[in-house]
Write a protein that holds these residues in place. Structure first.
Motif, PDB file in Angstrom:
ATOM      1  N   THR A 143       3.140  12.818   4.126  1.00  0.00           N
ATOM      2  CA  THR A 143       3.324  11.464   3.239  1.00  0.00           C
ATOM      3  C   THR A 143       3.084  10.329   3.691  1.00  0.00           C
ATOM      4  OG1 THR A 143       5.223  13.035   2.058  1.00  0.00           O
ATOM      5  CG2 THR A 143       5.258  10.856   2.093  1.00  0.00           C
ATOM      6  N   ALA A 144       3.595  10.316   5.082  1.00  0.00           N
ATOM      7  CA  ALA A 144       3.378   8.895   5.832  1.00  0.00           C
ATOM      8  C   ALA A 144       1.700   8.520   6.013  1.00  0.00           C
ATOM      9  CB  ALA A 144       3.996   9.078   7.048  1.00  0.00           C
ATOM     10  N   GLU A 145       0.972   9.661   6.073  1.00  0.00           N
ATOM     11  CA  GLU A 145      -0.457   9.578   6.297  1.00  0.00           C
ATOM     12  C   GLU A 145      -0.918   9.014   5.084  1.00  0.00           C
ATOM     13  OE1 GLU A 145      -4.497  11.996   7.585  1.00  0.00           O
ATOM     14  OE2 GLU A 145      -2.323  12.769   7.967  1.00  0.00           O
ATOM     15  N   ILE A 146      -0.761   9.474   3.797  1.00  0.00           N
ATOM     16  CA  ILE A 146      -1.268   9.154   2.388  1.00  0.00           C
ATOM     17  C   ILE A 146      -0.832   7.816   2.211  1.00  0.00           C
ATOM     18  CG2 ILE A 146      -0.633   9.516   0.117  1.00  0.00           C
ATOM     19  CD1 ILE A 146      -0.236  12.671   0.789  1.00  0.00           C
ATOM     20  N   TRP A 147       0.274   7.194   2.650  1.00  0.00           N
ATOM     21  CA  TRP A 147       0.837   5.994   2.168  1.00  0.00           C
ATOM     22  C   TRP A 147       0.346   4.986   3.062  1.00  0.00           C
ATOM     23  CZ3 TRP A 147       2.081   4.577  -2.466  1.00  0.00           C
ATOM     24  CH2 TRP A 147       2.445   5.593  -3.456  1.00  0.00           C
ATOM     25  N   ARG A 148       0.273   5.363   4.700  1.00  0.00           N
ATOM     26  CA  ARG A 148      -0.470   4.508   5.353  1.00  0.00           C
ATOM     27  C   ARG A 148      -1.988   4.155   5.000  1.00  0.00           C
ATOM     28  NH1 ARG A 148       1.005   6.948   9.369  1.00  0.00           N
ATOM     29  NH2 ARG A 148      -1.021   8.314   9.933  1.00  0.00           N
ATOM     30  N   GLY A 149      -2.724   5.193   4.374  1.00  0.00           N
ATOM     31  CA  GLY A 149      -3.945   4.825   3.722  1.00  0.00           C
ATOM     32  C   GLY A 149      -4.049   3.751   2.910  1.00  0.00           C
ATOM     33  N   LEU A 150      -2.749   3.674   1.909  1.00  0.00           N
ATOM     34  CA  LEU A 150      -3.118   2.560   0.975  1.00  0.00           C
ATOM     35  C   LEU A 150      -2.690   1.183   1.350  1.00  0.00           C
ATOM     36  CD1 LEU A 150      -1.195   4.586  -1.866  1.00  0.00           C
ATOM     37  CD2 LEU A 150      -3.519   3.939  -1.864  1.00  0.00           C
ATOM     38  N   GLU A 151      -1.730   1.724   2.655  1.00  0.00           N
ATOM     39  CA  GLU A 151      -1.699   0.075   3.202  1.00  0.00           C
ATOM     40  C   GLU A 151      -2.969  -0.454   3.814  1.00  0.00           C
ATOM     41  OE1 GLU A 151       1.790  -0.633   5.874  1.00  0.00           O
ATOM     42  OE2 GLU A 151       2.398   1.557   5.479  1.00  0.00           O
ATOM     43  N   GLU A 152      -3.781   0.528   4.455  1.00  0.00           N
ATOM     44  CA  GLU A 152      -4.961   0.107   4.855  1.00  0.00           C
ATOM     45  C   GLU A 152      -6.048  -0.396   3.943  1.00  0.00           C
ATOM     46  OE1 GLU A 152      -6.175   3.756   7.067  1.00  0.00           O
ATOM     47  OE2 GLU A 152      -4.646   2.973   8.671  1.00  0.00           O
ATOM     48  N   LEU A 153      -5.666   0.288   2.627  1.00  0.00           N
ATOM     49  CA  LEU A 153      -6.740   0.109   1.531  1.00  0.00           C
ATOM     50  C   LEU A 153      -6.651  -1.520   1.179  1.00  0.00           C
ATOM     51  CD1 LEU A 153      -8.668   1.244  -0.777  1.00  0.00           C
ATOM     52  CD2 LEU A 153      -6.699   1.111  -2.157  1.00  0.00           C
ATOM     53  N   ALA A 154      -5.593  -2.262   1.353  1.00  0.00           N
ATOM     54  CA  ALA A 154      -5.213  -3.586   1.230  1.00  0.00           C
ATOM     55  C   ALA A 154      -6.151  -4.519   2.082  1.00  0.00           C
ATOM     56  CB  ALA A 154      -3.726  -4.064   1.180  1.00  0.00           C
ATOM     57  N   ASP A 155      -6.210  -4.003   3.266  1.00  0.00           N
ATOM     58  CA  ASP A 155      -7.274  -4.757   4.250  1.00  0.00           C
ATOM     59  C   ASP A 155      -8.770  -4.816   4.059  1.00  0.00           C
ATOM     60  OD1 ASP A 155      -4.869  -4.918   5.616  1.00  0.00           O
ATOM     61  OD2 ASP A 155      -5.104  -3.158   6.790  1.00  0.00           O
ATOM     62  N   VAL A 204      -2.136  -3.877 -14.936  1.00  0.00           N
ATOM     63  CA  VAL A 204      -2.447  -2.546 -13.839  1.00  0.00           C
ATOM     64  C   VAL A 204      -3.734  -2.243 -14.316  1.00  0.00           C
ATOM     65  CG1 VAL A 204      -2.036  -0.629 -12.853  1.00  0.00           C
ATOM     66  CG2 VAL A 204      -0.099  -1.840 -13.436  1.00  0.00           C
ATOM     67  N   ALA A 205      -4.182  -1.877 -15.275  1.00  0.00           N
ATOM     68  CA  ALA A 205      -5.554  -1.485 -15.873  1.00  0.00           C
ATOM     69  C   ALA A 205      -6.548  -2.458 -15.772  1.00  0.00           C
ATOM     70  CB  ALA A 205      -5.368  -0.713 -17.329  1.00  0.00           C
ATOM     71  N   GLY A 206      -6.147  -3.836 -15.843  1.00  0.00           N
ATOM     72  CA  GLY A 206      -7.190  -4.797 -15.459  1.00  0.00           C
ATOM     73  C   GLY A 206      -7.400  -5.402 -17.066  1.00  0.00           C
ATOM     74  N   GLU A 207      -6.719  -4.892 -18.299  1.00  0.00           N
ATOM     75  CA  GLU A 207      -7.214  -5.273 -19.451  1.00  0.00           C
ATOM     76  C   GLU A 207      -6.783  -6.918 -19.617  1.00  0.00           C
ATOM     77  OE1 GLU A 207      -5.365  -2.714 -22.071  1.00  0.00           O
ATOM     78  OE2 GLU A 207      -6.391  -1.059 -21.416  1.00  0.00           O
ATOM     79  N   ARG A 258      -1.217  -0.040  -7.681  1.00  0.00           N
ATOM     80  CA  ARG A 258      -2.212   0.593  -8.656  1.00  0.00           C
ATOM     81  C   ARG A 258      -3.201  -0.340  -8.878  1.00  0.00           C
ATOM     82  NH1 ARG A 258      -1.016   5.604  -7.595  1.00  0.00           N
ATOM     83  NH2 ARG A 258      -0.061   6.700  -8.842  1.00  0.00           N
ATOM     84  N   ARG A 259      -2.780  -1.674  -8.982  1.00  0.00           N
ATOM     85  CA  ARG A 259      -3.936  -2.641  -9.685  1.00  0.00           C
ATOM     86  C   ARG A 259      -4.988  -2.712  -8.627  1.00  0.00           C
ATOM     87  NH1 ARG A 259      -2.809  -8.495 -10.905  1.00  0.00           N
ATOM     88  NH2 ARG A 259      -1.357  -8.635  -9.301  1.00  0.00           N
ATOM     89  N   LEU A 260      -4.719  -2.653  -7.219  1.00  0.00           N
ATOM     90  CA  LEU A 260      -5.849  -2.552  -6.219  1.00  0.00           C
ATOM     91  C   LEU A 260      -6.535  -1.249  -6.008  1.00  0.00           C
ATOM     92  CD1 LEU A 260      -7.032  -4.163  -3.826  1.00  0.00           C
ATOM     93  CD2 LEU A 260      -5.587  -2.949  -2.151  1.00  0.00           C
ATOM     94  N   GLU A 261      -5.806  -0.014  -6.532  1.00  0.00           N
ATOM     95  CA  GLU A 261      -6.432   1.038  -6.313  1.00  0.00           C
ATOM     96  C   GLU A 261      -7.608   1.095  -7.419  1.00  0.00           C
ATOM     97  OE1 GLU A 261      -4.319   4.953  -5.067  1.00  0.00           O
ATOM     98  OE2 GLU A 261      -2.698   3.600  -6.138  1.00  0.00           O
ATOM     99  N   ARG A 262      -7.273   0.480  -8.849  1.00  0.00           N
ATOM    100  CA  ARG A 262      -8.223   0.592  -9.770  1.00  0.00           C
ATOM    101  C   ARG A 262      -9.336  -0.220  -9.478  1.00  0.00           C
ATOM    102  NH1 ARG A 262      -6.776   2.483 -14.834  1.00  0.00           N
ATOM    103  NH2 ARG A 262      -4.815   3.260 -14.983  1.00  0.00           N
ATOM    104  N   GLN A 263      -8.929  -1.205  -8.806  1.00  0.00           N
ATOM    105  CA  GLN A 263     -10.199  -2.225  -8.614  1.00  0.00           C
ATOM    106  C   GLN A 263     -11.210  -1.713  -7.436  1.00  0.00           C
ATOM    107  OE1 GLN A 263      -9.524  -6.395  -7.702  1.00  0.00           O
ATOM    108  NE2 GLN A 263     -10.386  -6.295  -5.802  1.00  0.00           N
ATOM    109  N   ARG A 264     -10.570  -1.195  -6.310  1.00  0.00           N
ATOM    110  CA  ARG A 264     -11.587  -0.376  -5.561  1.00  0.00           C
ATOM    111  C   ARG A 264     -12.186   0.862  -6.067  1.00  0.00           C
ATOM    112  NH1 ARG A 264     -10.902  -4.543  -3.244  1.00  0.00           N
ATOM    113  NH2 ARG A 264      -9.431  -4.854  -1.157  1.00  0.00           N
ATOM    114  N   PHE A 265     -11.668   1.583  -6.911  1.00  0.00           N
ATOM    115  CA  PHE A 265     -12.450   2.708  -7.661  1.00  0.00           C
ATOM    116  C   PHE A 265     -13.426   2.099  -8.470  1.00  0.00           C
ATOM    117  CE2 PHE A 265     -12.820   6.139 -10.486  1.00  0.00           C
ATOM    118  CZ  PHE A 265     -12.582   7.320  -9.789  1.00  0.00           C
ATOM    119  N   GLY A 266     -13.174   1.070  -9.137  1.00  0.00           N
ATOM    120  CA  GLY A 266     -14.088   0.476 -10.060  1.00  0.00           C
ATOM    121  C   GLY A 266     -15.418  -0.266  -9.012  1.00  0.00           C
ATOM    122  N   GLU A 267     -14.860  -0.377  -7.851  1.00  0.00           N
ATOM    123  CA  GLU A 267     -16.080  -0.707  -7.032  1.00  0.00           C
ATOM    124  C   GLU A 267     -16.927   0.123  -6.291  1.00  0.00           C
ATOM    125  OE1 GLU A 267     -13.918  -3.206  -4.349  1.00  0.00           O
ATOM    126  OE2 GLU A 267     -13.833  -5.167  -5.873  1.00  0.00           O
ATOM    127  N   GLY A 268     -16.545   1.642  -6.732  1.00  0.00           N
ATOM    128  CA  GLY A 268     -17.193   2.747  -6.143  1.00  0.00           C
ATOM    129  C   GLY A 268     -16.464   3.316  -5.063  1.00  0.00           C
TER     130      GLY A 268
END
Length: 213
Positions: free
Chosen positions: A201-213, A25-28, A163-173
Motif C-alpha cells: 500500500t505504501a509503495e502504491i501511494w509513494r508512486g502517486l507522490e512521485e507522479l507529482a514530480d 476532476v475530469a477536466g471538463e 485524480r486530476r493529476l492522474e487524468r492529466q498524465r494518462f491523457g498525455e500518454g
C-alpha cells in the motif's frame, strides 16, 4: 401521494457538489476557469443556493479558489498540493490496511480480485474513468473493512486533487497504477500478511507522490 416528499436541501447540495467536483476532476472545467453559480445552477437544474454551498465545500477542499465580490475559479494543478494530498491519503490507506486485513473474508478478497480485473482491462483499453472506478472499488474494500470513518472521510476529501493529476498524465500518454502492485496487495491480504499488505500500500501511494514530480 404520501411517498412523494420534498427532496432534502442537503441532497441538493450534495448533488451539486458531486457534479461540479466530477467535472473539475475530469477536466471538463479547466484549471483557471471562472465558475458562476447562476450558470451552473441552470445547467444542473437547481437553484443557486445549493450551488453556492457546493462552491464553499470545494474551496475548502482545494478544487476552487474564491476572492469575495470578484471571482470563483478552478485552482491550478500545483505539484506540491498533489504531493501533500497523496501523502495524507496514502497514510490513511496504510492505516486502513493495517486494521482491515485481519478482518477480511473470502468475499472481500474476491471483490478486490474482480476490481483489479476491471482495472487491468480498463487500462489496456485506455478507459481512464473505468480504471479509476475500479481502483476506488479495490481500495474501498480495505477502507470500509477498517471501519475507520475518519480515515474514509479524509480519503474522500483529498483523493480528487490526486485524480486530476492522474487524468492529466494518462491523457498525455502516461500510465496508470500497476495492476501488478494491486495483485501483490491482494495476495498479501488473502494470506493475512498485514506487514506485506501495508508495505505494498505504501509503495502504491509513494508512486502517486512521485507522479507529482
Amino acid at each position: 401521494m404520501e411517498a412523494i416528499r420534498p427532496v432534502p436541501r442537503t441532497l441538493l447540495r450534495d448533488r451539486a457538489y458531486e457534479a461540479i467536483r466530477d467535472a473539475i476532476v475530469a477536466g471538463e472545467i479547466k484549471p483557471g476557469a471562472v465558475v458562476r453559480d447562476a450558470e451552473l445552477a441552470e445547467r444542473l437544474g437547481l437553484s443557486r443556493a445549493p450551488v453556492r454551498e457546493a462552491f464553499s465545500r470545494l474551496v475548502d477542499e482545494g478544487l476552487l479558489e474564491s476572492k469575495p465580490q470578484s471571482y470563483t475559479r478552478v485552482t491550478p494543478l500545483v505539484a506540491s498540493d498533489v504531493r501533500d494530498a497523496a501523502a495524507v491519503v496514502g497514510a490513511m490507506h496504510e492505516l486502513a490496511t493495517r486494521v482491515a486485513v485481519p478482518r477480511l473474508g473470502a468475499a472481500d478478497i474476491e471483490a478486490m480480485r474482480a476490481a483489479n480485473q476491471r482495472f487491468a482491462a480498463a487500462v489496456r483499453t485506455g478507459d481512464m474513468d473505468g480504471a479509476l472506478r475500479a481502483d476506488d472499488a479495490l481500495h474501498d474494500v480495505l477502507v470500509r473493512g477498517s471501519g475507520n470513518r475518519a480515515a474514509a472521510a479524509t480519503v474522500a476529501r483529498y483523493t480528487p486533487l490526486i485524480r486530476r493529476l492522474e487524468r492529466q498524465r494518462f491523457g498525455e500518454g502516461g500510465s496508470c497504477r500497476s495492476a501488478g502492485l494491486h495483485e501483490r496487495l491482494i495476495e498479501a491480504c488473502a494470506a493475512g500478511d498485514v506487514a506485506e499488505a501495508v508495505r505494498v500500500t505504501a509503495e502504491i501511494w509513494r508512486g502517486l507522490e512521485e507522479l507529482a514530480d
